[in-house]
Design an enzyme around this catalytic site. Structure first.
Site, PDB file in Angstrom:
ATOM      1  N   TYR A 190       0.742  -0.830  -0.009  1.00 25.64           N
ATOM      2  CA  TYR A 190      -0.068   0.017   0.417  1.00 25.64           C
ATOM      3  C   TYR A 190       1.157   1.262   0.142  1.00 25.64           C
ATOM      4  CZ  TYR A 190      -3.810   2.751   1.229  1.00 25.64           C
ATOM      5  OH  TYR A 190      -5.260   3.774   1.881  1.00 25.64           O
ATOM      6  N   SER A 249       1.641  -7.569   1.976  1.00 24.93           N
ATOM      7  CA  SER A 249       0.282  -5.998   1.891  1.00 24.93           C
ATOM      8  C   SER A 249      -0.759  -6.409   0.910  1.00 24.93           C
ATOM      9  CB  SER A 249       0.804  -5.262   2.912  1.00 24.93           C
ATOM     10  OG  SER A 249       0.028  -4.224   3.918  1.00 24.93           O
ATOM     11  N   GLN A 250      -1.061  -4.806   1.013  1.00 28.85           N
ATOM     12  CA  GLN A 250      -1.199  -5.032  -0.578  1.00 28.85           C
ATOM     13  C   GLN A 250      -0.902  -6.142  -1.775  1.00 28.85           C
ATOM     14  OE1 GLN A 250      -3.463  -1.104  -2.352  1.00 28.85           O
ATOM     15  NE2 GLN A 250      -0.902  -1.484  -2.893  1.00 28.85           N
ATOM     16  N   ASP A 282       0.207  -7.633  14.331  1.00 26.50           N
ATOM     17  CA  ASP A 282       0.284  -7.379  13.609  1.00 26.50           C
ATOM     18  C   ASP A 282      -0.717  -6.016  13.415  1.00 26.50           C
ATOM     19  OD1 ASP A 282      -0.119  -6.067  10.462  1.00 26.50           O
ATOM     20  OD2 ASP A 282       0.395  -7.803   9.115  1.00 26.50           O
ATOM     21  N   HIS A 322       3.470  -5.821  11.052  1.00 29.25           N
ATOM     22  CA  HIS A 322       3.452  -6.008   9.036  1.00 29.25           C
ATOM     23  C   HIS A 322       4.363  -6.464   8.378  1.00 29.25           C
ATOM     24  CE1 HIS A 322       0.652  -5.462   6.338  1.00 29.25           C
ATOM     25  NE2 HIS A 322       1.116  -4.625   5.794  1.00 29.25           N
TER      26      HIS A 322
END
Length: 324
Positions: A92, A188-189, A275, A304
């Site tokens: 992201y 993540s994204q 996370d 994360h």
């Protein structure tokens, strides 16, 4: 950071209560069909870099609605035979940056297509692809998670998921690539896009690497974490409470839990139990829907960062075992 979500013993059997929207498959098949009808052949231009062991091409392909998307293609220099290919998606706020940012997969012997992220690239790594579609105009919270969120048709992530699926289709047709050994990867994204792409074009994907994936079990995530990006939804609904129904319905259309059900390739996933950005219950909610050969790497003391290069190493070993 602290252990704020379900205990690991419950996470291992956790099933999301996310409800698949009516017409989910038709929505996505129609979106992809339109993107294919509008597609143009990719353009590849070799670029000069200081990297002696890697050859780089600047790639432009067409994603959602035929709109141009940039990418890098790195491959080991001097290798002529067809190579397995890894398609990587970015976290992201980041963009494709520079070719030197992407050395792991090419160093491991893969052709490596790194998809730029439309409209992003202003937070921690630069990008080169504008989000030229203006259908998402309307109220939104700063960030991307509420851009056009009042309707699945106008939602930003409809465009981005389509770009990801098209990146896989384009990668499978690149010269010097063995399309029977295609990996999708990201964190993540990027991890969310890996699972989404593998669910949208399952016949093309041979293995999935999804580190601490975003956009999993979204309705739960927005209620248990105060961290961005999920907090963007809370801020938006705080000022627009009358839109909660359509907003949550739109988010259901990109909940990775639903795409995970459609993934057929072997998959490796990571979760950080601390996370707060992508809660572990969401990660397990998607992972537990995967029906094929799968492996989850759990990092009890990570947030994360989700395993860092420990996970990268495990992922390369997992993919090598499955691709041969």
């Amino acid at each position: 950071m602290a252990l704020f979500d379900l205990p690991l013993s419950e996470l291992r059997t956790y099933r999301s209560s996310a409800t698949e929207p009516k017409g989910f498959d038709d929505f996505w098949s129609g979106t992809l069909a339109a993107a294919r009808r509008a597609a143009s052949p990719p353009r590849l231009t070799e670029v000069t870099t200081p990297l002696r062991g890697i050859t780089t091409h600047d790639v432009t392909f067409t994603g959602y609605a035929g709109q141009p998307i940039r990418a890098w293609l790195n491959r080991p220099a001097g290798v002529t035979g067809p190579l397995p290919v890894a398609v990587e998606f970015i976290g992201y706020g980041g963009g494709r940056g520079l070719p030197i940012d992407w050395l792991v997969w090419a160093s491991a012997g893969y052709a490596h297509l790194v998809m730029d992220t439309r409209g992003q690239g202003g937070s921690w790594r630069g990008g080169d692809t504008p989000d030229v579609d203006d259908s998402g105009a309307g109220p939104s919270t700063p960030g991307f998670l509420t851009r056009g969120v009042q309707s699945p048709d106008s939602f930003y992530y409809r465009r981005l998921f389509t770009d990801a699926a098209r990146a896989v289709e384009v990668a499978a047709e690149l010269p010097g690539v063995d399309a029977s050994r295609l990996v999708v990867t990201g964190k993540s994204q990027g991890g969310a896009l890996s699972l989404a792409a593998a669910g949208l074009v399952p016949d093309l994907v041979s293995a999935v690497v999804s580190g601490v994936p975003f956009l999993c079990d979204i309705r739960r995530a927005v209620t248990i974490t105060d961290s961005n990006p999920f907090a963007e939804v809370v801020r938006f609904l705080r000022t627009n409470p009358q839109l909660a129904g359509p907003v949550l319905d739109t988010l259901d259309h990109v909940d990775v839990v639903h795409f995970a059900k459609r993934v057929t390739a072997p998959a490796i996933v990571s979760a950080g139990l601390m996370d707060e950005v992508c809660p572990p219950s969401g990660v397990f909610g998607a992972y537990n829907e995967l029906s094929g050969d799968k492996q989850i790497e759990v990092y009890e003391w990570d947030g994360h960062d989700g395993g860092r290069t420990f996970f990268d190493t495990a992922a390369l070993e997992f993919v090598a075992r499955h691709l041969g």
